[in-house]
Design an enzyme around this catalytic site. Structure first.
Site, PDB file in Angstrom:
ATOM      1  N   GLU A 138      43.468  27.868  60.761  1.00  0.00           N
ATOM      2  CA  GLU A 138      42.317  28.766  60.651  1.00  0.00           C
ATOM      3  C   GLU A 138      42.055  29.502  61.960  1.00  0.00           C
ATOM      4  OE1 GLU A 138      39.367  27.036  57.258  1.00  0.00           O
ATOM      5  OE2 GLU A 138      39.297  26.015  59.189  1.00  0.00           O
TER       6      GLU A 138
ATOM      7  N   GLU B 190      38.478  28.809  65.176  1.00  0.00           N
ATOM      8  CA  GLU B 190      38.538  28.137  63.876  1.00  0.00           C
ATOM      9  C   GLU B 190      37.308  28.478  63.054  1.00  0.00           C
ATOM     10  OE1 GLU B 190      37.304  25.225  61.024  1.00  0.00           O
ATOM     11  OE2 GLU B 190      36.490  25.231  63.067  1.00  0.00           O
TER      12      GLU B 190
ATOM     13  N   ASP C  47      37.801  30.396  59.570  1.00  0.00           N
ATOM     14  CA  ASP C  47      37.323  29.782  58.332  1.00  0.00           C
ATOM     15  C   ASP C  47      36.602  30.812  57.471  1.00  0.00           C
ATOM     16  OD1 ASP C  47      36.396  27.358  56.669  1.00  0.00           O
ATOM     17  OD2 ASP C  47      34.495  28.227  57.295  1.00  0.00           O
TER      18      ASP C  47
END
Length: 227
Positions: free
Chosen positions: A119, A43, A47
């Site tokens: 993400e 993640e 991101d």
């Protein structure tokens, strides 16, 4: 991993990456698995990848916009609210793996969980050497959401608009306070009041504190004539 391939339209080479990308930390703890078996590290990477791709899209979409305005739009586009909506819209939320106890609590419905999983899958595709295909996917997926943000910008960015307005008057910033919380941990509703110069201006409710604050700020903006 076929459901993931069907959603993204991108072939998968390393299935282990996507298993991790869709695994909530509660599942790894429940089964004594390694920390990197959950989505948190992916993640973090996803991101950064998403912010780069969205930045590129905004740079092309708004050739005359200053950096500050593009930053505001990007922050909305990559917010948990938007990413959770996208995760649900494409059906990725149904593939998230959580601990049995948390499954019963409905933790997969949380915006933060859906946003993180989305993400993380982007991070997995990046590590899988699929950046080019991922770029095309994001550029095809996000335009309707960016158009919605542009159309309802004051709703999404009400906190910033309100703060700029009040600071322009007397350099005072609004104060937000959670005045009520209802429901179980996985399905809470927050009520927030926003005050200016020690006077409550408006209130708002939402599934997260941020959502409640934005709604309160929007109502305050309307009341003060900031919008």
């Amino acid at each position: 991993m076929k459901p993931v391939e069907d959603i993204f339209g991108i072939c998968i080479e390393n299935g282990d990456l996507y298993n991790a990308a869709l695994t909530h930390p509660s599942y790894t703890k429940e089964n004594n698995l390694a920390y990197n078996s959950c989505y948190e590290r992916l993640e973090f990477l996803g991101d950064a990848v998403l912010k780069l791709l969205i930045s590129d899209m905004l740079y092309e979409k708004y050739p005359q916009a200053p950096e500050g305005e593009m930053s505001k739009i990007r922050s909305i586009a990559v917010s948990d609210n938007i990413l959770a909506q996208i995760c649900a819209d494409v059906g990725l939320d149904k593939l998230i793996i959580v601990a049995s106890h948390d499954e019963k609590l409905g933790i997969k419905k949380l915006e933060s969980v859906k946003a993180c999983a989305f993400e993380a899958v982007l991070g997995a595709y990046y590590l899988d050497g699929k950046l080019s295909e991922l770029t095309n996917f994001i550029k095809n997926l996000f335009p309707p959401y960016l158009n919605e943000i542009e159309k309802n910008y004051s709703h999404y960015n009400a906190k910033a608009i309100l703060q700029e307005y009040t600071q322009g008057l007397d350099k005072t910033i609004p104060v937000y306070e959670v005045v009520n919380t209802e429901g179980p941990a996985h399905n809470r509703t927050f009520t927030v009041e926003v005050s200016y110069n020690d006077e409550v201006i408006a209130s708002g409710c939402g599934k997260t504190k941020k959502e409640a604050e934005q709604k309160a700020a929007y109502e305050a903006c309307k009341k003060l004539g900031a919008i």
